[in-house]
Design an enzyme around this catalytic site. Structure first.
Site, PDB file in Angstrom:
ATOM      1  N   LYS A 118       1.350  33.293   4.825  1.00 29.73           N
ATOM      2  CA  LYS A 118       1.936  33.537   3.500  1.00 29.73           C
ATOM      3  C   LYS A 118       0.955  33.254   2.379  1.00 29.73           C
ATOM      4  O   LYS A 118       1.003  33.920   1.341  1.00 29.73           O
ATOM      5  CB  LYS A 118       3.207  32.692   3.304  1.00 29.73           C
ATOM      6  CG  LYS A 118       4.396  33.204   4.095  1.00 29.73           C
ATOM      7  CD  LYS A 118       5.705  32.670   3.537  1.00 29.73           C
ATOM      8  CE  LYS A 118       6.893  33.202   4.318  1.00 29.73           C
ATOM      9  NZ  LYS A 118       8.162  32.586   3.923  1.00 29.73           N
ATOM     10  N   LYS A 210       5.802  41.628  12.930  1.00 24.40           N
ATOM     11  CA  LYS A 210       7.255  41.404  12.991  1.00 24.40           C
ATOM     12  C   LYS A 210       7.963  42.106  11.838  1.00 24.40           C
ATOM     13  O   LYS A 210       7.374  42.313  10.779  1.00 24.40           O
ATOM     14  CB  LYS A 210       7.576  39.906  13.048  1.00 24.40           C
ATOM     15  CG  LYS A 210       7.394  39.168  11.786  1.00 24.40           C
ATOM     16  CD  LYS A 210       7.905  37.731  11.856  1.00 24.40           C
ATOM     17  CE  LYS A 210       7.718  37.172  10.456  1.00 24.40           C
ATOM     18  NZ  LYS A 210       7.960  35.819  10.212  1.00 24.40           N
ATOM     19  N   LYS A 213      11.071  40.866   5.581  1.00 21.18           N
ATOM     20  CA  LYS A 213      11.662  41.207   4.292  1.00 21.18           C
ATOM     21  C   LYS A 213      10.612  41.695   3.311  1.00 21.18           C
ATOM     22  O   LYS A 213      10.924  42.434   2.377  1.00 21.18           O
ATOM     23  CB  LYS A 213      12.324  39.957   3.686  1.00 21.18           C
ATOM     24  CG  LYS A 213      13.556  39.469   4.407  1.00 21.18           C
ATOM     25  CD  LYS A 213      13.905  38.082   3.876  1.00 21.18           C
ATOM     26  CE  LYS A 213      15.229  37.592   4.404  1.00 21.18           C
ATOM     27  NZ  LYS A 213      15.429  36.173   4.040  1.00 21.18           N
TER      28      LYS A 213
HETATM   29  P1  AMP Z   1      14.037  34.192   6.821  1.00 20.02           P
HETATM   30  O1  AMP Z   1      14.301  35.587   6.405  1.00 20.02           O
HETATM   31  O2  AMP Z   1      12.575  33.908   6.951  1.00 20.02           O
HETATM   32  O3  AMP Z   1      14.770  33.160   6.055  1.00 20.02           O
HETATM   33  O4  AMP Z   1      14.608  34.105   8.302  1.00 20.02           O
HETATM   34  C1  AMP Z   1      15.957  33.826   8.609  1.00 20.02           C
HETATM   35  C2  AMP Z   1      16.146  33.770  10.102  1.00 20.02           C
HETATM   36  O5  AMP Z   1      15.862  35.060  10.675  1.00 20.02           O
HETATM   37  C3  AMP Z   1      15.197  32.783  10.818  1.00 20.02           C
HETATM   38  O6  AMP Z   1      15.897  32.172  11.879  1.00 20.02           O
HETATM   39  C4  AMP Z   1      14.107  33.672  11.338  1.00 20.02           C
HETATM   40  O7  AMP Z   1      13.473  33.124  12.473  1.00 20.02           O
HETATM   41  C5  AMP Z   1      14.884  34.927  11.695  1.00 20.02           C
HETATM   42  N1  AMP Z   1      14.006  36.112  11.657  1.00 20.02           N
HETATM   43  C6  AMP Z   1      13.304  36.579  10.600  1.00 20.02           C
HETATM   44  N2  AMP Z   1      12.614  37.693  10.924  1.00 20.02           N
HETATM   45  C7  AMP Z   1      12.886  37.934  12.231  1.00 20.02           C
HETATM   46  C8  AMP Z   1      12.485  38.947  13.159  1.00 20.02           C
HETATM   47  N3  AMP Z   1      11.660  39.927  12.808  1.00 20.02           N
HETATM   48  N4  AMP Z   1      12.979  38.895  14.427  1.00 20.02           N
HETATM   49  C9  AMP Z   1      13.821  37.897  14.787  1.00 20.02           C
HETATM   50  N5  AMP Z   1      14.239  36.916  13.978  1.00 20.02           N
HETATM   51  C10 AMP Z   1      13.783  36.922  12.701  1.00 20.02           C
END
Ligand code: AMP
Ligand code: TRP
Length: 347
Positions: A118, A210, A213
């Site tokens: 990041k 991956k 967002k």
């Molecule tokens: P975040 O958007 O970073 O707050 O992620 C929220 C949750 O979604 C966390 O548990 C992440 O590990 C999961 N997550 C985010 N991106 C992915 C992805 N591409 N595949 C699987 N899990 C994800």
């Protein structure tokens, strides 16, 4: 003492940074819903984490907080029997994060790959909050002595750090913990729950990245609020190779895009990748993609519809968050008071 002596409790968080996607849903939110059957759960919209990279305009952040809350509810999280809230309403998170800033070592944080990703090349210009982000995450979990944490694969390293912090606190303060009347360890070692065939959903445009967002290409992800036509189009355009699908999972090795799409199909229909290949082995992507798109639309459309309905009732959502924060505080406050006693803070 192992965590088995602690009451089992689930905690997880999602950042309100917009563009909630299929990876968030399959990697995290679906698991949140399932765990409600067996555990007491806290699900947190981590708004304080959401200002570590960029400070969003206040109205955008508010909207994103409500959107994540709406996604939880629309997917089946139950705010009556469990706890749904936003982080900044429970000051114990930030309070404990400060203590953990003094427990965690700079060397530990320097190893965090998410910070390196990041912060990018301009590390000197990243916020201190982005660097100490995993300490706040450890505080989120340990303010409730949570034992189980459902997350996607990308959070594994942060969970290891939370365990290291808990271990160091338990060891370094063992005597004070005992003299304050606590038997054994003060904190459990929280376990990550990273299971199933979609723990790391990949970009639809590049099977080595991956789904995220912040990917500038909207075609790289299926957003939870995408309509049916958009989902169909994104699936049609998803990158693949030219071969037919294999008949066994071994045949997915070295085929990142195929592996990803089969994993998504499996997770959406709650079956194994092998079962998917039992049906689709030998078939071309021109057969598989429409079936996958239809499955995604069938699963996500009702969720998007309910999210939109809820987003039109911001007061209802805000009430849920306030009520959840109140319930969360009744768990976190006594734990934080114990921590103050252990450290020797006068209260
Ligand atoms: P975040 O958007 O970073 O707050 O992620 C929220 C949750 O979604 C966390 O548990 C992440 O590990 C999961 N997550 C985010 N991106 C992915 C992805 N591409 N595949 C699987 N899990 C994800
Ligand atoms: N860091 C997590 C992410 O980006 C979000 C998060 C914050 C979290 N605090 C948490 C996840 C506590 C689980 C438990 O996905």
């Amino acid at each position: 003492m192992s965590h088995t002596s602690f009451e089992q409790r689930v905690f997880s968080g999602v950042q309100p940074t917009g563009n909630l996607h299929l990876g968030n849903y399959l990697g995290a939110i679906v698991k949140f819903v399932a765990l409600q059957e067996t555990h007491n759960c806290l699900y947190c919209v981590v708004d304080q984490h959401a200002i570590t990279a960029d400070i969003q305009p206040p109205n955008v952040l508010k909207n994103n907080i409500r959107e994540v809350t709406a996604a939880f509810l629309a997917a089946g999280v139950d705010p009556k029997n469990h706890i749904v809230f936003n982080q900044s309403q429970v000051s114990e998170h930030a309070e404990l994060a400060w203590v953990f800033n003094c427990i965690a070592r700079i060397g530990w944080l320097n190893r965090m790959t998410q910070f390196k990703d990041k912060a990018g090349k301009n590390k000197e210009n990243a916020s201190v909050g982005l660097f100490s982000y995993p300490n706040l995450m450890a505080a989120d979990i340990l303010a409730y002595k949570a034992t189980h944490v459902p997350v996607g694969d990308d959070q594994k390293q942060h969970l290891e750090l939370a365990r290291d912090i808990a271990t160091k606190f338990n060891q370094d303060l063992a005597e004070a913990i005992r003299s304050c009347g606590h038997e054994g360890d003060f904190f459990p070692l929280p376990e990550p729950l990273i299971q199933g065939s979609a723990t790391r959903v990949m970009s639809l445009r590049d099977g080595s990245k991956k789904m995220s967002k912040s990917d500038p290409s909207d075609l790289s992800r299926i957003n939870l609020l995408d309509d049916a036509d958009t989902i169909m189009k994104k699936m049609r355009k998803a990158k693949t190779d030219a071969e037919a699908l294999p008949s066994g999972v071994d045949g997915l090795q070295g085929r990142a895009e195929a592996d990803n799409l089969v994993g998504i199909f499996a997770a959406l229909s709650n079956i194994s990748k092998q079962s998917v290949l039992n049906d689709f082995g030998g078939k071309q992507f021109s057969d598989f993609k429409p079936a996958l798109a239809e499955l995604a639309v069938t699963t996500l459309s009702p969720i998007a519809c309910e999210m939109k309905r809820l987003m039109n009732e911001p007061d209802y959502i805000d009430d849920i968050l306030r009520d959840g924060a109140h319930k969360a505080k009744t768990i976190a406050r006594p734990i934080m008071d114990d921590i103050k006693d252990i450290l020797g803070f006068i209260r």
